[in-house]
Write a protein that holds these residues in place. Structure first.
Motif, PDB file in Angstrom:
ATOM      1  N   GLY A 563       0.824  -1.199   0.000  1.00 46.64           N
ATOM      2  CA  GLY A 563       0.000   0.000   0.000  1.00 46.64           C
ATOM      3  C   GLY A 563       0.856   1.245   0.000  1.00 46.64           C
ATOM      4  N   PRO A 564       0.282   2.383  -0.388  1.00 44.91           N
ATOM      5  CA  PRO A 564       1.052   3.632  -0.407  1.00 44.91           C
ATOM      6  C   PRO A 564       1.460   4.061   1.000  1.00 44.91           C
ATOM      7  N   LEU A 689      -3.503  -6.158  -0.340  1.00 46.84           N
ATOM      8  CA  LEU A 689      -3.431  -4.808  -0.875  1.00 46.84           C
ATOM      9  C   LEU A 689      -4.234  -3.872   0.022  1.00 46.84           C
ATOM     10  N   ILE A 690      -3.573  -2.843   0.555  1.00 42.74           N
ATOM     11  CA  ILE A 690      -4.225  -1.866   1.437  1.00 42.74           C
ATOM     12  C   ILE A 690      -4.443  -0.590   0.630  1.00 42.74           C
ATOM     13  N   PRO A 691      -5.692  -0.190   0.393  1.00 43.46           N
ATOM     14  CA  PRO A 691      -5.945   0.983  -0.448  1.00 43.46           C
ATOM     15  C   PRO A 691      -5.960   2.264   0.381  1.00 43.46           C
ATOM     16  N   ARG A 692      -6.084   3.390  -0.306  1.00 42.41           N
ATOM     17  CA  ARG A 692      -6.351   4.648   0.394  1.00 42.41           C
ATOM     18  C   ARG A 692      -7.794   4.609   0.889  1.00 42.41           C
ATOM     19  N   SER A 726     -10.640  15.503   1.240  1.00 43.01           N
ATOM     20  CA  SER A 726      -9.440  14.721   1.573  1.00 43.01           C
ATOM     21  C   SER A 726      -9.367  13.407   0.789  1.00 43.01           C
ATOM     22  N   ASP A 727     -10.113  13.328  -0.321  1.00 43.17           N
ATOM     23  CA  ASP A 727     -10.048  12.134  -1.167  1.00 43.17           C
ATOM     24  C   ASP A 727      -8.639  11.996  -1.744  1.00 43.17           C
ATOM     25  N   GLY A 728      -8.044  10.822  -1.557  1.00 41.62           N
ATOM     26  CA  GLY A 728      -6.681  10.594  -2.015  1.00 41.62           C
ATOM     27  C   GLY A 728      -5.648  10.688  -0.920  1.00 41.62           C
ATOM     28  N   GLN A 772      -4.467   9.083  -8.478  1.00 46.15           N
ATOM     29  CA  GLN A 772      -5.170   7.950  -9.080  1.00 46.15           C
ATOM     30  C   GLN A 772      -4.220   7.048  -9.858  1.00 46.15           C
ATOM     31  N   GLU A 773      -3.190   7.650 -10.475  1.00 48.08           N
ATOM     32  CA  GLU A 773      -2.241   6.855 -11.261  1.00 48.08           C
ATOM     33  C   GLU A 773      -1.492   5.858 -10.388  1.00 48.08           C
ATOM     34  N   GLU A 774      -1.107   6.304  -9.160  1.00 51.59           N
ATOM     35  CA  GLU A 774      -0.377   5.419  -8.254  1.00 51.59           C
ATOM     36  C   GLU A 774      -1.253   4.251  -7.801  1.00 51.59           C
ATOM     37  N   GLU A 775      -2.517   4.550  -7.524  1.00 50.80           N
ATOM     38  CA  GLU A 775      -3.420   3.478  -7.098  1.00 50.80           C
ATOM     39  C   GLU A 775      -3.686   2.499  -8.244  1.00 50.80           C
ATOM     40  N   GLU A 776      -3.843   3.022  -9.459  1.00 43.60           N
ATOM     41  CA  GLU A 776      -4.055   2.147 -10.612  1.00 43.60           C
ATOM     42  C   GLU A 776      -2.824   1.284 -10.871  1.00 43.60           C
ATOM     43  N   ALA A 777      -1.633   1.848 -10.635  1.00 43.30           N
ATOM     44  CA  ALA A 777      -0.412   1.057 -10.816  1.00 43.30           C
ATOM     45  C   ALA A 777      -0.354  -0.101  -9.826  1.00 43.30           C
ATOM     46  N   LEU A 778      -0.776   0.138  -8.577  1.00 44.10           N
ATOM     47  CA  LEU A 778      -0.809  -0.938  -7.576  1.00 44.10           C
ATOM     48  C   LEU A 778      -1.837  -2.000  -7.963  1.00 44.10           C
ATOM     49  N   LYS A 779      -2.984  -1.557  -8.496  1.00 40.38           N
ATOM     50  CA  LYS A 779      -4.009  -2.513  -8.950  1.00 40.38           C
ATOM     51  C   LYS A 779      -3.472  -3.384 -10.080  1.00 40.38           C
ATOM     52  N   THR A 780      -2.792  -2.738 -11.028  1.00 40.41           N
ATOM     53  CA  THR A 780      -2.226  -3.481 -12.155  1.00 40.41           C
ATOM     54  C   THR A 780      -1.178  -4.477 -11.690  1.00 40.41           C
ATOM     55  N   TRP A 781      -0.357  -4.045 -10.718  1.00 37.95           N
ATOM     56  CA  TRP A 781       0.666  -4.955 -10.185  1.00 37.95           C
ATOM     57  C   TRP A 781       0.008  -6.134  -9.476  1.00 37.95           C
TER      58      TRP A 781
END
Length: 816
Positions: A563-564, A689-692, A726-728, A772-781
């Motif tokens: 997670g981030p 996977l721990i999301p925001r 505070s989304d994100g 959003q790009e960072e979260e999508e990259a984690l999803k893709t991984w």
């Protein structure tokens, strides 16, 4: 609640458990289910029902004072806990996801999302409180000694440049001048008031009175309107009544009773253990000799009956087969002859078969294969806990359910139960002694009849054939050292650390209410922080806390938290250690850099860590920045640290961890893309996977963290807007923003100037969110991990196409 109420709660839980066992262990095996959705729905329903039983039994075990009941309840709690883990594992294998959404199941069972929370048994800590306190005291003492010996001289202040010194002096001088100007301004203002007073006329007095009345009436009207609005909101159920914010007398009394019952548990437990020792000694002295005589008579009678039936004395059963326990079935000579005939038939059946028999067997096997193909579908996996649960449930219904306890109001132990239990144990002990004596006696009888001693030789050969090759044991590199010395060295090297007092409930997050709806529309939802909390309870805390569950449940050796930065990965590590009473070892690449150099040093470090982790189990081995160990290409600035030095040896050490070793490796990473995904997945069997946080979780975070920091939430503070803007941002970002706004000075000024949402905007704007790009990259991984690939195949329907093809290939291979 009284002890009678807890007994009734136990009976209700056992009733529901009995219904579940009847469904899981039917008289006829159920047919395989072809519809995956229906099968998962059945699994989810059982999973939720087992959690409710688990919650009830955990509460009963925490409060019941009867020592013998508590032992039976503990066995059922462990069994239900293990069954929950088995069902979770089966749901993961059928749905190919670590997270499951059960909105429809909650609706059917009329439950709320809080009922899905996994209860963490309080006995994990309470029954090991002394041991945990001793370990904490030992670690504190070692750390204090290290600090004292490591820094005997006071630390020298760092050199300060002239510019920095001038800047500090200027700041202090400006602050002094500002305070002085404020003081002079206040004095001059007071002087002007004194000299500016005039004798007011009657008209001015009337105007002043009217002005004061207007202000006062307006103020009173606003107070009445506010009170009426709050009263209406309380009546509608939109706001909680203030009297419920403080614990009511009934709650205080209930908490006092719970504490009283826990004290009684310790007292009754001590009395029970003393009584066990006394009853055991009494039985051994009074009934031991009679038991020994009776056993010897029965064994001699068996010798004579076998000699009369077969013409020779039998071989004495081995200890592994149960010894003389097999003899006490009291079989007559006719039964012995039938048994011997059956053995001869088995031996003849073991001989090589002819071609005709092989053909018939081949036809039968083909028929069976066809039947299996026809009955293809989803089936429940075999369980290691259902047989134990069935036995414990039968024990309750046969014994405790119908037992009259009207004379045992204080719920103390019962001596007759101790006698029944210990009589069996003493009988087992005496049987071992009698077996040794009777083996010698049998050998003498055989020598008298047949001096050749062939049977004796055969017996020796049998014993020799049973003893297999011994497995190689791991070398103990520190056999000459004590556990205390190893702990001291690990603490001094910073490898053994003190876990923070953090509870899993402190990891705040709301339930995902739209998970099922999104999946029905072929949209994969992001898990909420509540789902992360639930998964870690199942995979980490419950197995670490219970030895029985860890040995029988699906074994999980390593977990990776992805997670981030700021989502709370480090906090979860400390929460796992605190809730399960585990020790914390830190094998992060940056932490071990420069320590124990060379191959021998590395082997010694891993040996010491895993040895102490096993001896002081449960233990958690934490690897921060786990991606560094599996770098595709090591960055130039980190080459000196050698982050990949643990890659091979740690995997070897992890393979030596067995079911009885409550040791868990937990890795955390915020940049898994820089690591080799195959090596990473080989090391960690579970990847979480721990999301925001989503909107609901952010709302709860703002509300609870502001209160925790000392802030007061009023109508002026728009929490909904804060959660939206505070989304994100991660929980760590929100904590930083709150700490920068709610200072000691701001807390004192809340009465006159309440907190508002705009105060938190500026600190948030200075922090970079998770885009959003960072979260999508984690999803893709994550989609490239083994479980992610299976999920994608199941969603696209490719898995169903591959299964029949695999079956055809298997048939072709069989023909070859």
């Amino acid at each position: 609640m009284s002890q009678r109420s807890y007994n009734q709660l136990w009976a209700d839980a056992q009733l529901e458990l009995g219904r579940l066992l009847n469904e899981e262990l039917p008289a006829e095996p159920p047919r395989p289910e072809k519809d995956r959705v229906v099968f998962f729905q059945r699994l989810a329903m059982r999973y939720v029902r087992y959690i409710q039983i688990f919650r009830q039994l955990e509460k009963v075990y925490d409060q019941v004072v009867h020592p013998q009941k508590r032992r039976d309840i503990r066995a059922i709690v462990d069994g239900v806990m293990g069954r929950v883990l088995e069902l979770k594992n089966e749901m993961v294998e059928k749905e190919y996801s670590e997270y499951h959404y059960m909105d429809d199941v909650l609706h059917v069972l009329k439950l709320v999302p809080a009922d899905l929370e996994i209860p963490i048994p309080r006995y994990f800590i309470s029954e090991r409180s002394r041991e945990i306190q001793e370990r904490k005291a030992m670690l504190t003492e070692i750390l204090n000694i290290e600090e004292f010996t490591g820094s005997p001289e006071p630390p020298l202040t760092e050199d300060m440049s002239q510019e920095e010194a001038i800047k500090i002096i200027q700041m202090l001088e400006r602050a002094r001048q500002g305070r002085q100007r404020a003081k002079l301004y206040e004095e001059s203002k007071n002087m002007n008031r004194m000299y500016g007073r005039k004798d007011p006329g009657s008209a001015e007095i009337e105007l002043a009175a009217v002005c004061i009345q207007k202000v006062w009436r307006g103020y009173k009207a606003r107070v009445r309107a506010k009170a009426a609005r709050e009263e209406e909101m309380i009546f509608l159920g939109m706001v909680m009544d203030p009297k419920y914010h403080v614990p009511c007398p009934a709650e205080i009394t209930a908490q006092a009773n719970e504490a009283y019952f826990r004290i009684k548990q310790e007292e009754y437990e001590e009395d029970y253990l003393k009584s066990v020792v006394a009853v055991t000694n009494q039985l051994r002295d009074v009934e031991g000799s009679d038991m020994s005589k009776t056993m010897k008579q029965q064994i001699r009678q068996w010798f004579i009956e076998c000699r009369d039936a077969t013409g020779s004395f039998p071989d004495y059963p081995d200890v592994e087969d149960g010894g003389s326990a097999l003899i006490f079935a009291e079989k007559d000579p006719q039964q012995l002859r039938e048994e011997l005939a059956a053995k001869e038939e088995e031996e003849s059946n073991n001989k090589p078969k002819g071609k005709e028999e092989k053909k018939e067997k081949g036809k039968k096997d083909k028929g069976k294969d066809n039947e299996e193909e026809e009955e293809a579908g989803l089936k429940m996996l075999p369980s290691a806990f259902l047989s134990d649960l069935e036995a414990e449930s039968k024990k309750f219904s046969d014994f405790w359910k119908t037992r009259d306890e009207s004379q045992n109001f204080s719920q103390r132990h019962e001596v007759e139960l101790i006698k029944e239990q210990k009589r069996k144990e003493i009988e087992t002990e005496i049987r071992l002694q009698v077996d040794e004596q009777m083996r010698q006696e049998l050998a003498e009888w055989k020598l008298n009849k047949d001096k050749s001693g062939k049977s004796k030789g055969n017996a020796k050969k049998k014993k020799g054939s049973k003893s297999g090759k011994k497995k190689k044991k791991e070398k103990d590199l520190t056999s000459d050292r004590t556990v205390e010395s190893l702990c001291q060295e690990l603490v001094e090297q910073g490898l053994l650390k003190k876990a923070d007092d953090v509870r899993l409930q402190d990891y705040l997050g709301d339930y995902n209410y739209l998970g099922t709806t999104l999946r029905q529309n072929d949209i994969e939802p992001m898990p909420s922080l509540s789902d992360v909390r639930q998964v870690l309870s199942l995979y980490a805390i419950l197995p670490l806390g219970s030895q029985v569950v860890h040995e029988k449940a699906p074994l999980i050796k390593a977990i990776l938290l992805v997670g981030p930065a700021g989502v709370g990965k480090k906090m979860l590590i400390h929460a796992i250690c605190h809730e399960s009473g585990a020790n914390l070892f830190d094998l992060s690449p940056l932490n071990i850099a420069g320590k124990y150099p060379g191959k021998n040093g590395l082997a010694m470090m891993l040996h010491m860590v895993f040895k102490v982790a096993r001896l002081l189990q449960p233990s958690v081995i934490w690897i921060e920045d786990a991606e560094k160990m599996f770098y595709k290409k090591v960055p130039k600035e980190e080459k000196e640290l050698d982050p990949k030095r643990l890659k091979k040896d740690l995997l070897k050490s992890l393979k030596l961890v067995k079911g009885e070793d409550r040791v868990l490796v937990v890795g955390t990473t915020k940049d898994p893309l820089s690591a080799d995904i195959k090596s990473l997945c080989k090391m960690y069997s579970k990847i979480i996977l721990i999301p925001r946080p989503d909107y609901g979780s952010r709302y709860i975070l703002w509300e609870q963290l502001i209160k925790k920091q000392g802030g007061v939430i009023t109508r002026a503070l728009d929490l909904s807007s804060l959660a939206k803007i505070s989304d994100g941002y991660t929980p760590g970002h929100i904590v930083k923003a709150i700490q920068s706004v709610i200072t000691k000075r701001r807390i004192l000024r809340q009465a006159n100037r309440p907190l508002i949402a705009s105060e938190f905007v500026a600190p948030l704007a200075k922090i970079d969110p998770v885009f959003q790009e960072e979260e999508e990259a984690l999803k893709t991984w994550y989609a490239k991990t083994p479980l992610g690939k299976k999920r994608i195949k199941a969603a696209t329907g490719k898995e169903e196409e591959e299964t029949p093809a695999k079956g055809k290939n298997a048939k072709k291979k069989g023909k070859k």
